[in-house]
Design an enzyme around this catalytic site. Sequence first.
Site, short mmCIF file in Angstrom:
data_model
loop_
_atom_site.label_atom_id
_atom_site.label_comp_id
_atom_site.label_asym_id
_atom_site.label_seq_id
_atom_site.Cartn_x
_atom_site.Cartn_y
_atom_site.Cartn_z
N PRO A 90 -6.40 1.11 -6.53
CA PRO A 90 -4.99 1.01 -6.95
C PRO A 90 -4.05 1.99 -6.26
O PRO A 90 -2.83 1.83 -6.32
CB PRO A 90 -5.05 1.29 -8.45
CG PRO A 90 -6.48 1.15 -8.84
CD PRO A 90 -7.26 1.56 -7.64
N SER A 91 -4.58 3.03 -5.62
CA SER A 91 -3.74 4.06 -5.02
C SER A 91 -2.85 3.49 -3.92
O SER A 91 -3.35 2.88 -2.97
CB SER A 91 -4.63 5.16 -4.43
OG SER A 91 -3.94 5.91 -3.45
N PRO A 92 -1.52 3.66 -4.02
CA PRO A 92 -0.64 3.13 -2.97
C PRO A 92 -1.00 3.61 -1.56
O PRO A 92 -1.07 2.78 -0.63
CB PRO A 92 0.75 3.58 -3.41
CG PRO A 92 0.65 3.64 -4.90
CD PRO A 92 -0.74 4.17 -5.16
N ARG B 154 -3.95 1.71 -0.42
CA ARG B 154 -3.63 0.30 -0.17
C ARG B 154 -3.05 0.10 1.22
O ARG B 154 -3.36 -0.89 1.90
CB ARG B 154 -2.65 -0.20 -1.24
CG ARG B 154 -3.34 -0.53 -2.54
CD ARG B 154 -2.51 -0.41 -3.78
NE ARG B 154 -1.11 -0.75 -3.69
CZ ARG B 154 -0.22 -0.40 -4.62
NH1 ARG B 154 -0.61 0.29 -5.69
NH2 ARG B 154 1.03 -0.74 -4.51
#
Length: 246
Positions: A33-35, A38
Amino acid sequence: MSDTKRIVTEFVYCLLLSGGKKMSPPVLYYLPPSPPCRSILLLAKMLGLDFELKIVNILEGEQLKPDFVAMNPQHCIPTMNDEGLVLWESRAILAYLVAAYGKSDELYPTDIRVRALVDQRLQFDLGTLYLRLTDYYFPTMFIGAPLDEGKRAKLAEAVGWLNTILDGRQFAAAEHFTIADLTLLVTISQLEAFEDFELRPYKHIRQWLERCKAHMAPYDYEELNGSKAVLMGDMFRAKMNQGGAA
């Protein structure tokens, strides 16, 4: 030359370049989930690059394990190890991956004036836009702190700056999509997924955002970024619904 002969020739050439050793894929330490993580996964998909993926659950403190700290004393993700070259800071990793594995310089142009704009946009995202987004949302998401309207105003200021930057542009830094668009896309799509910040007044951002989403659709955009942005948005709304972050 037949396809089989060509494949064998290319394989032998790669072996010669690597001194006869089988080249291992880069290792990426990440959390889906970490931007910043990603953005790395999206670029890898664009480059056709396969990572050896190792999840580091920062919510459980796995980044503080001695072996990880020995590799990255800053104990942050994403962290990449490519044959002994250890990098962290996602935007530095993006630039390296294009240089090392890209088939052209399109994503990170070598023209010094264009690259200067790409670098400026990368730094703007790192030090201003993404920073202000995390300053505003993350204390609520992770520790239930009240939302700070002063921090929201600072975020709105940064979003306004990006809207001005995009005025008259199809993309953030060049005449085509670059890693500057990639990292900004991840940031703005996360802002959109939080749903409490209205992007309607920012015409240039909205047009650019749809353009970038369409560009990235063939590279598993929804799976790697869109759905994960929604997941983080759900985390934020769940915390808000607990009533402790009014």
